[in-house]
Write a protein that holds these residues in place. Structure first.
Motif, PDB file in Angstrom:
ATOM      1  N   PRO A 152       0.807  -1.235   0.000  1.00  0.00           N
ATOM      2  CA  PRO A 152       0.000   0.000   0.000  1.00  0.00           C
ATOM      3  C   PRO A 152       0.835   1.278   0.000  1.00  0.00           C
ATOM      4  N   ASP A 153       2.050   1.204   0.536  1.00  0.00           N
ATOM      5  CA  ASP A 153       2.901   2.395   0.560  1.00  0.00           C
ATOM      6  C   ASP A 153       3.652   2.611  -0.753  1.00  0.00           C
ATOM      7  N   GLY A 154       3.431   1.736  -1.743  1.00  0.00           N
ATOM      8  CA  GLY A 154       4.054   1.886  -3.056  1.00  0.00           C
ATOM      9  C   GLY A 154       5.350   1.125  -3.243  1.00  0.00           C
ATOM     10  N   VAL A 155       5.846   0.482  -2.190  1.00  0.00           N
ATOM     11  CA  VAL A 155       7.085  -0.277  -2.278  1.00  0.00           C
ATOM     12  C   VAL A 155       6.801  -1.604  -2.974  1.00  0.00           C
ATOM     13  N   VAL A 156       7.658  -1.960  -3.927  1.00  0.00           N
ATOM     14  CA  VAL A 156       7.513  -3.222  -4.640  1.00  0.00           C
ATOM     15  C   VAL A 156       8.291  -4.292  -3.889  1.00  0.00           C
ATOM     16  N   TRP A 157       7.620  -5.425  -3.631  1.00  0.00           N
ATOM     17  CA  TRP A 157       8.207  -6.547  -2.920  1.00  0.00           C
ATOM     18  C   TRP A 157       8.380  -7.712  -3.868  1.00  0.00           C
ATOM     19  N   THR A 158       9.345  -8.578  -3.544  1.00  0.00           N
ATOM     20  CA  THR A 158       9.636  -9.746  -4.369  1.00  0.00           C
ATOM     21  C   THR A 158       9.859 -10.969  -3.485  1.00  0.00           C
ATOM     22  N   LYS A 159       9.456 -12.116  -4.007  1.00  0.00           N
ATOM     23  CA  LYS A 159       9.696 -13.380  -3.321  1.00  0.00           C
ATOM     24  C   LYS A 159       9.635 -14.488  -4.356  1.00  0.00           C
ATOM     25  N   SER A 160      10.613 -15.388  -4.330  1.00  0.00           N
ATOM     26  CA  SER A 160      10.633 -16.492  -5.276  1.00  0.00           C
ATOM     27  C   SER A 160       9.590 -17.542  -4.915  1.00  0.00           C
ATOM     28  N   THR A 161       9.182 -18.300  -5.913  1.00  0.00           N
ATOM     29  CA  THR A 161       8.179 -19.344  -5.748  1.00  0.00           C
ATOM     30  C   THR A 161       8.851 -20.712  -5.824  1.00  0.00           C
ATOM     31  N   ARG A 162       8.050 -21.744  -5.669  1.00  0.00           N
ATOM     32  CA  ARG A 162       8.584 -23.103  -5.826  1.00  0.00           C
ATOM     33  C   ARG A 162       9.107 -23.312  -7.245  1.00  0.00           C
ATOM     34  N   ALA A 163       8.427 -22.711  -8.200  1.00  0.00           N
ATOM     35  CA  ALA A 163       8.886 -22.825  -9.587  1.00  0.00           C
ATOM     36  C   ALA A 163      10.278 -22.216  -9.742  1.00  0.00           C
ATOM     37  N   SER A 164      10.580 -21.170  -8.977  1.00  0.00           N
ATOM     38  CA  SER A 164      11.925 -20.576  -9.002  1.00  0.00           C
ATOM     39  C   SER A 164      12.960 -21.582  -8.514  1.00  0.00           C
ATOM     40  N   GLY A 165      12.616 -22.314  -7.475  1.00  0.00           N
ATOM     41  CA  GLY A 165      13.517 -23.358  -6.986  1.00  0.00           C
ATOM     42  C   GLY A 165      13.748 -24.429  -8.032  1.00  0.00           C
ATOM     43  N   ALA A 166      12.692 -24.767  -8.775  1.00  0.00           N
ATOM     44  CA  ALA A 166      12.828 -25.759  -9.847  1.00  0.00           C
ATOM     45  C   ALA A 166      13.732 -25.232 -10.958  1.00  0.00           C
ATOM     46  N   VAL A 167      13.626 -23.939 -11.258  1.00  0.00           N
ATOM     47  CA  VAL A 167      14.500 -23.330 -12.271  1.00  0.00           C
ATOM     48  C   VAL A 167      15.951 -23.427 -11.831  1.00  0.00           C
ATOM     49  N   TRP A 168      16.230 -23.125 -10.564  1.00  0.00           N
ATOM     50  CA  TRP A 168      17.586 -23.240 -10.039  1.00  0.00           C
ATOM     51  C   TRP A 168      18.087 -24.667 -10.130  1.00  0.00           C
ATOM     52  N   ALA A 169      17.250 -25.621  -9.716  1.00  0.00           N
ATOM     53  CA  ALA A 169      17.666 -27.031  -9.753  1.00  0.00           C
ATOM     54  C   ALA A 169      17.977 -27.465 -11.182  1.00  0.00           C
ATOM     55  N   LEU A 170      17.148 -27.065 -12.128  1.00  0.00           N
ATOM     56  CA  LEU A 170      17.382 -27.407 -13.527  1.00  0.00           C
ATOM     57  C   LEU A 170      18.665 -26.756 -14.036  1.00  0.00           C
ATOM     58  N   GLY A 171      18.875 -25.498 -13.694  1.00  0.00           N
ATOM     59  CA  GLY A 171      20.094 -24.812 -14.112  1.00  0.00           C
ATOM     60  C   GLY A 171      21.346 -25.476 -13.575  1.00  0.00           C
ATOM     61  N   ILE A 172      21.307 -25.886 -12.316  1.00  0.00           N
ATOM     62  CA  ILE A 172      22.461 -26.569 -11.723  1.00  0.00           C
ATOM     63  C   ILE A 172      22.690 -27.918 -12.399  1.00  0.00           C
ATOM     64  N   ALA A 173      21.597 -28.658 -12.652  1.00  0.00           N
ATOM     65  CA  ALA A 173      21.722 -29.956 -13.324  1.00  0.00           C
ATOM     66  C   ALA A 173      22.313 -29.802 -14.724  1.00  0.00           C
ATOM     67  N   LEU A 174      21.873 -28.778 -15.444  1.00  0.00           N
ATOM     68  CA  LEU A 174      22.416 -28.542 -16.785  1.00  0.00           C
ATOM     69  C   LEU A 174      23.890 -28.167 -16.726  1.00  0.00           C
ATOM     70  N   ARG A 175      24.261 -27.380 -15.735  1.00  0.00           N
ATOM     71  CA  ARG A 175      25.676 -27.011 -15.590  1.00  0.00           C
ATOM     72  C   ARG A 175      26.536 -28.226 -15.259  1.00  0.00           C
ATOM     73  N   ILE A 176      26.017 -29.123 -14.442  1.00  0.00           N
ATOM     74  CA  ILE A 176      26.734 -30.363 -14.152  1.00  0.00           C
ATOM     75  C   ILE A 176      26.889 -31.179 -15.428  1.00  0.00           C
ATOM     76  N   GLY A 177      25.847 -31.196 -16.258  1.00  0.00           N
ATOM     77  CA  GLY A 177      25.918 -31.898 -17.540  1.00  0.00           C
ATOM     78  C   GLY A 177      26.964 -31.302 -18.466  1.00  0.00           C
ATOM     79  N   VAL A 178      27.051 -29.978 -18.507  1.00  0.00           N
ATOM     80  CA  VAL A 178      28.069 -29.319 -19.335  1.00  0.00           C
ATOM     81  C   VAL A 178      29.460 -29.669 -18.822  1.00  0.00           C
ATOM     82  N   TYR A 179      29.624 -29.654 -17.512  1.00  0.00           N
ATOM     83  CA  TYR A 179      30.922 -30.025 -16.940  1.00  0.00           C
ATOM     84  C   TYR A 179      31.263 -31.475 -17.292  1.00  0.00           C
ATOM     85  N   GLY A 180      30.273 -32.353 -17.213  1.00  0.00           N
ATOM     86  CA  GLY A 180      30.483 -33.755 -17.570  1.00  0.00           C
ATOM     87  C   GLY A 180      30.880 -33.924 -19.024  1.00  0.00           C
TER      88      GLY A 180
END
Length: 173
Positions: free
Chosen positions: A87-115
């Motif tokens: 209400p005071d005009g400040v924009v707030w942010t918070k990641s969702t479960r889908a954000s965690g899935a994006v991180w997990a996928l990104g880490i898995a892909l990076r491990i694959g590239v390293y492999g």
């Protein structure tokens, strides 16, 4: 910097970023959100071992793939993050479960590239990972600032993929 120091910097930055992403916090669109990614990129690009001297073409391809994964992870993370205006005009942010899935996928892909690099016999320096992390943070920050600015003063949550548009409550301090 040595490979060990680079690895420690990468782990420290990733740990701080991941820990902070699931807590509601105000986003300031006026601050220099691009500064940390630029510093990480400069540190990564100063290292001479970013490309394998014996396999330049192959290591350049792996570096490009690492950067693409980093950019895609940053975009996915930003689009799965919930934004809302208080209400005071400040924009707030918070990641969702889908954000965690994006991180997990990104880490898995990076491990694959390293492999793949190991399978091809390429020397891989931690600078490529640091450059990918810089890309992730830069894209995520840019998209979040753009989304926050597009919210204006409306007191409604911005859609986040995988959010289901549940009502959003601010966490108590």
């Amino acid at each position: 910097m040595s490979g060990l120091v680079n690895a420690l910097v990468i782990v420290a930055v990733a740990a701080i970023v991941i820990a902070r992403q699931f807590r509601a916090r105000a986003i300031n669109t006026d601050r220099r959100w691009w500064l940390l990614p630029v510093i990480l990129a400069v540190v990564a690009l100063r290292e001479p071992g970013i490309l394998d001297v014996h396999h330049r073409a192959e290591s350049a391809v792996l570096l490009a793939v690492e950067l693409l994964i980093g950019l895609a992870t940053g975009a996915g993370w930003a689009w799965t993050t919930r934004l809302w205006t208080a209400p005071d005009g400040v924009v707030w942010t918070k990641s969702t479960r889908a954000s965690g899935a994006v991180w997990a996928l990104g880490i898995a892909l990076r491990i694959g590239v390293y492999g793949c690099g190991v399978a091809l016999g390429l020397h891989q320096d931690s600078s490529a990972l640091m450059l990918g992390l810089a890309g992730t943070l830069l894209v995520r920050g840019g998209i979040l600032v753009w989304r926050a600015q597009s919210l204006g003063t409306a007191n409604r949550p911005a859609p986040a993929y995988g959010d289901g548009m549940r009502s959003v409550r601010r966490e108590r301090a």
